[in-house]
Scaffold this motif. Structure first.
Motif, PDB file in Angstrom:
ATOM      1  N   VAL A   1     -18.009  36.006  23.101  1.00 18.74           N
ATOM      2  CA  VAL A   1     -17.469  34.945  22.233  1.00 18.74           C
ATOM      3  C   VAL A   1     -17.579  35.380  20.768  1.00 18.74           C
ATOM      4  O   VAL A   1     -16.627  35.233  19.991  1.00 18.74           O
ATOM      5  CB  VAL A   1     -18.192  33.593  22.472  1.00 18.74           C
ATOM      6  CG1 VAL A   1     -17.733  32.548  21.467  1.00 18.74           C
ATOM      7  CG2 VAL A   1     -17.943  33.107  23.895  1.00 18.74           C
ATOM      8  N   ALA A   2     -18.733  35.955  20.391  1.00 16.22           N
ATOM      9  CA  ALA A   2     -18.918  36.380  18.998  1.00 16.22           C
ATOM     10  C   ALA A   2     -17.884  37.443  18.620  1.00 16.22           C
ATOM     11  O   ALA A   2     -17.306  37.402  17.523  1.00 16.22           O
ATOM     12  CB  ALA A   2     -20.334  36.915  18.800  1.00 16.22           C
ATOM     13  N   GLY A   3     -17.625  38.366  19.531  1.00 15.56           N
ATOM     14  CA  GLY A   3     -16.634  39.413  19.262  1.00 15.56           C
ATOM     15  C   GLY A   3     -15.259  38.798  19.036  1.00 15.56           C
ATOM     16  O   GLY A   3     -14.508  39.200  18.129  1.00 15.56           O
ATOM     17  N   ALA A   4     -14.923  37.790  19.831  1.00 15.07           N
ATOM     18  CA  ALA A   4     -13.618  37.135  19.705  1.00 15.07           C
ATOM     19  C   ALA A   4     -13.525  36.388  18.377  1.00 15.07           C
ATOM     20  O   ALA A   4     -12.475  36.390  17.721  1.00 15.07           O
ATOM     21  CB  ALA A   4     -13.399  36.183  20.879  1.00 15.07           C
ATOM     22  N   VAL A   5     -14.623  35.758  17.954  1.00 12.81           N
ATOM     23  CA  VAL A   5     -14.629  35.014  16.683  1.00 12.81           C
ATOM     24  C   VAL A   5     -14.506  35.995  15.512  1.00 12.81           C
ATOM     25  O   VAL A   5     -13.762  35.746  14.559  1.00 12.81           O
ATOM     26  CB  VAL A   5     -15.912  34.156  16.547  1.00 12.81           C
ATOM     27  CG1 VAL A   5     -16.014  33.507  15.172  1.00 12.81           C
ATOM     28  CG2 VAL A   5     -15.952  33.089  17.640  1.00 12.81           C
ATOM     29  N   ARG A   6     -15.209  37.123  15.618  1.00 14.85           N
ATOM     30  CA  ARG A   6     -15.128  38.103  14.522  1.00 14.85           C
ATOM     31  C   ARG A   6     -13.727  38.676  14.409  1.00 14.85           C
ATOM     32  O   ARG A   6     -13.215  38.872  13.318  1.00 14.85           O
ATOM     33  CB  ARG A   6     -16.123  39.250  14.754  1.00 14.85           C
ATOM     34  CG  ARG A   6     -17.530  38.850  14.420  1.00 14.85           C
ATOM     35  CD  ARG A   6     -18.435  40.076  14.249  1.00 14.85           C
ATOM     36  NE  ARG A   6     -19.821  39.649  14.333  1.00 14.85           N
ATOM     37  CZ  ARG A   6     -20.552  39.675  15.441  1.00 14.85           C
ATOM     38  NH1 ARG A   6     -20.035  40.150  16.576  1.00 14.85           N
ATOM     39  NH2 ARG A   6     -21.789  39.248  15.435  1.00 14.85           N
ATOM     40  N   SER A   7     -13.076  38.932  15.556  1.00 16.87           N
ATOM     41  CA  SER A   7     -11.744  39.546  15.444  1.00 16.87           C
ATOM     42  C   SER A   7     -10.666  38.518  15.108  1.00 16.87           C
ATOM     43  O   SER A   7      -9.601  38.876  14.633  1.00 16.87           O
ATOM     44  CB  SER A   7     -11.390  40.369  16.689  1.00 16.87           C
ATOM     45  OG  SER A   7     -11.218  39.503  17.759  1.00 16.87           O
ATOM     46  N   ASN A   8     -10.946  37.237  15.309  1.00 14.34           N
ATOM     47  CA  ASN A   8      -9.994  36.193  14.930  1.00 14.34           C
ATOM     48  C   ASN A   8     -10.764  34.970  14.425  1.00 14.34           C
ATOM     49  O   ASN A   8     -11.040  34.037  15.183  1.00 14.34           O
ATOM     50  CB  ASN A   8      -9.114  35.809  16.144  1.00 14.34           C
ATOM     51  CG  ASN A   8      -8.216  34.630  15.861  1.00 14.34           C
ATOM     52  OD1 ASN A   8      -8.014  34.249  14.702  1.00 14.34           O
ATOM     53  ND2 ASN A   8      -7.674  34.037  16.918  1.00 14.34           N
ATOM     54  N   PRO A   9     -11.125  34.945  13.132  1.00 13.52           N
ATOM     55  CA  PRO A   9     -11.953  33.842  12.610  1.00 13.52           C
ATOM     56  C   PRO A   9     -11.310  32.466  12.802  1.00 13.52           C
ATOM     57  O   PRO A   9     -12.002  31.454  12.869  1.00 13.52           O
ATOM     58  CB  PRO A   9     -12.103  34.178  11.122  1.00 13.52           C
ATOM     59  CG  PRO A   9     -11.858  35.654  11.038  1.00 13.52           C
ATOM     60  CD  PRO A   9     -10.864  35.975  12.115  1.00 13.52           C
ATOM     61  N   SER A  10      -9.967  32.399  12.903  1.00 14.87           N
ATOM     62  CA  SER A  10      -9.311  31.098  13.115  1.00 14.87           C
ATOM     63  C   SER A  10      -9.127  30.795  14.604  1.00 14.87           C
ATOM     64  O   SER A  10      -8.219  30.043  14.989  1.00 14.87           O
ATOM     65  CB  SER A  10      -7.938  31.080  12.443  1.00 14.87           C
ATOM     66  OG  SER A  10      -8.068  31.419  11.107  1.00 14.87           O
ATOM     67  N   ILE A  11      -9.965  31.358  15.401  1.00 18.49           N
ATOM     68  CA  ILE A  11      -9.858  31.225  16.868  1.00 18.49           C
ATOM     69  C   ILE A  11      -9.914  29.755  17.309  1.00 18.49           C
ATOM     70  O   ILE A  11     -10.555  28.921  16.654  1.00 18.49           O
ATOM     71  CB  ILE A  11     -11.010  32.023  17.536  1.00 18.49           C
ATOM     72  CG1 ILE A  11     -10.774  32.185  19.041  1.00 18.49           C
ATOM     73  CG2 ILE A  11     -12.371  31.388  17.262  1.00 18.49           C
ATOM     74  CD1 ILE A  11     -11.667  33.252  19.663  1.00 18.49           C
ATOM     75  N   VAL A  12      -9.229  29.461  18.409  1.00 17.12           N
ATOM     76  CA  VAL A  12      -9.357  28.146  19.049  1.00 17.12           C
ATOM     77  C   VAL A  12     -10.193  28.348  20.315  1.00 17.12           C
ATOM     78  O   VAL A  12      -9.767  29.046  21.245  1.00 17.12           O
ATOM     79  CB  VAL A  12      -7.980  27.541  19.392  1.00 17.12           C
ATOM     80  CG1 VAL A  12      -8.151  26.175  20.065  1.00 17.12           C
ATOM     81  CG2 VAL A  12      -7.117  27.423  18.138  1.00 17.12           C
ATOM     82  N   LEU A  13     -11.390  27.753  20.315  1.00 18.03           N
ATOM     83  CA  LEU A  13     -12.305  27.920  21.450  1.00 18.03           C
ATOM     84  C   LEU A  13     -12.244  26.703  22.359  1.00 18.03           C
ATOM     85  O   LEU A  13     -12.197  25.561  21.878  1.00 18.03           O
ATOM     86  CB  LEU A  13     -13.739  28.079  20.949  1.00 18.03           C
ATOM     87  CG  LEU A  13     -14.068  29.353  20.169  1.00 18.03           C
ATOM     88  CD1 LEU A  13     -15.477  29.244  19.558  1.00 18.03           C
ATOM     89  CD2 LEU A  13     -13.974  30.579  21.066  1.00 18.03           C
ATOM     90  N   GLY A  14     -12.290  26.929  23.652  1.00 14.38           N
ATOM     91  CA  GLY A  14     -12.464  25.844  24.623  1.00 14.38           C
ATOM     92  C   GLY A  14     -13.926  25.894  25.041  1.00 14.38           C
ATOM     93  O   GLY A  14     -14.406  26.955  25.450  1.00 14.38           O
ATOM     94  N   LEU A  15     -14.653  24.791  24.916  1.00 15.10           N
ATOM     95  CA  LEU A  15     -16.097  24.853  25.139  1.00 15.10           C
ATOM     96  C   LEU A  15     -16.550  23.969  26.297  1.00 15.10           C
ATOM     97  O   LEU A  15     -15.913  22.961  26.617  1.00 15.10           O
ATOM     98  CB  LEU A  15     -16.827  24.463  23.851  1.00 15.10           C
ATOM     99  CG  LEU A  15     -16.590  25.433  22.674  1.00 15.10           C
ATOM    100  CD1 LEU A  15     -17.283  24.923  21.416  1.00 15.10           C
ATOM    101  CD2 LEU A  15     -17.046  26.849  23.004  1.00 15.10           C
ATOM    102  N   ALA A  16     -17.665  24.379  26.894  1.00 16.08           N
ATOM    103  CA  ALA A  16     -18.192  23.701  28.083  1.00 16.08           C
ATOM    104  C   ALA A  16     -19.629  23.246  27.829  1.00 16.08           C
ATOM    105  O   ALA A  16     -20.320  23.800  26.976  1.00 16.08           O
ATOM    106  CB  ALA A  16     -18.184  24.674  29.261  1.00 16.08           C
ATOM    107  N   THR A  17     -20.063  22.274  28.613  1.00 14.32           N
ATOM    108  CA  THR A  17     -21.451  21.815  28.545  1.00 14.32           C
ATOM    109  C   THR A  17     -22.158  22.181  29.853  1.00 14.32           C
ATOM    110  O   THR A  17     -21.637  22.976  30.636  1.00 14.32           O
ATOM    111  CB  THR A  17     -21.490  20.289  28.320  1.00 14.32           C
ATOM    112  OG1 THR A  17     -20.675  19.696  29.338  1.00 14.32           O
ATOM    113  CG2 THR A  17     -20.955  19.908  26.968  1.00 14.32           C
TER     114      THR A  17
END
Ligand code: GLP
Length: 264
Positions: free
Chosen positions: A20-36
């Motif tokens: 996840v961190a790698g994806a955020v670094r390569s695309n700071p405007s990323i849209v994440l789908g999150l789970a609990t």
């Protein structure tokens, strides 16, 4: 589909946080789908620590949570709102106007609300990376067995098994919600990339059916076989009934050698 086998729950969390961190670094405007749930807790811990110690920046990111119990206000400690705020959002620099979690406080007009949630996802450009856990009955989000594989965000009735599984999170005597608002399987499959985490023996059967069983609405997670970019991250217990473990290990080594970007 890639299957990443780790020794224990801690390593599962660390590997998920790394991806996840790698994806955020390569695309700071990323849209994440999150789970609990308890499974992604290690991932959130890892992301919080990367934010605090290595400046991982969420200020431009957007998030959409998978689901919420119907009937729980956001300040209820058992709500997924509360979970997300205490385990993640309050500890990183996510901008609150870009955080989306289905409302559990609705009393009516559920389908209009769910349509709006779908529209918000579309307006944000769709989900780039969706994180998932899995229920013992193979559910993803709260898409219980026999959910349509094309389902969208909607009100969903929980099975008795799910209600019992979630009892541990509720104080004794407190009523457990019987319904939830959840993204549908179709909504989840629209994500560009999917990470699904599972730990513990109680998930082994659901994991084996999801990965090696036929695609069937009786195991919602088996629908992930239809998606071109899914990574399962499993600990030894959750992977214990898979029949092709050696092959998955070999595929992983070859992926690292030839197409490492798939794991970046
Ligand atoms: C709930 C959530 C799912 C989650 C599942 C497993 O039903 N709606 O998103 O994957 O529980 O939870 P846990 O990780 O605690 O086993």
């Amino acid at each position: 589909m890639l299957v990443v086998l780790k020794q224990n729950a801690k390593e599962v969390g660390q590997e998920a946080a790394r991806i996840v961190a790698g994806a955020v670094r390569s695309n700071p405007s990323i849209v994440l789908g999150l789970a609990t749930g308890s499974t992604p807790l290690g991932m959130y811990e890892g992301l919080v620590s990367l934010h605090k110690n290595s400046g991982l920046d969420f200020s431009k990111a957007t998030s959409f949570n998978l689901d919420e119990y119907l009937g729980l206000a956001p300040e209820n400690p058992q709500s997924f709102h509360y979970f997300m705020h205490s385990n993640f959002f309050s500890q990183v620099n996510f901008s609150s106007e870009r955080v989306h979690i289905p409302s559990g406080a609705l009393r009516s007009n559920y389908s209009e609300y769910c349509e709006r949630y779908e529209n918000e996802i579309r307006k944000a450009g769709g989900i780039d990376l969706q994180v998932l856990g899995i229920g013992r009955n193979g559910h993803i989000g709260f898409n219980e067995p026999n959910s349509s594989l094309a389902s969208r965000t909607r009100l969903k009735e929980l099975t008795q098994e799910t209600i019992e599984d979630n009892r541990r999170f509720f104080p004794q005597g407190e009523e457990i919600p019987e319904c939830a608002i959840t993204m549908g399987i179709g909504t989840i499959l629209d994500a560009r990339r999917i990470l699904i985490l599972a730990t513990g023996k109680s998930k082994a059967d659901a994991v084996a059916k999801a990965i090696e069983g036929p695609i069937s609405s009786s195991v919602s997670a088996s629908a992930l076989q239809l998606h071109p970019d899914v990574i399962f991250i499993l600990d030894e217990d959750a992977a214990s009934t898979l029949t092709q473990r050696d092959y998955y290990r070999r595929v992983l080594e070859l992926t690292k050698k030839y197409t490492p970007e798939k794991l970046a």
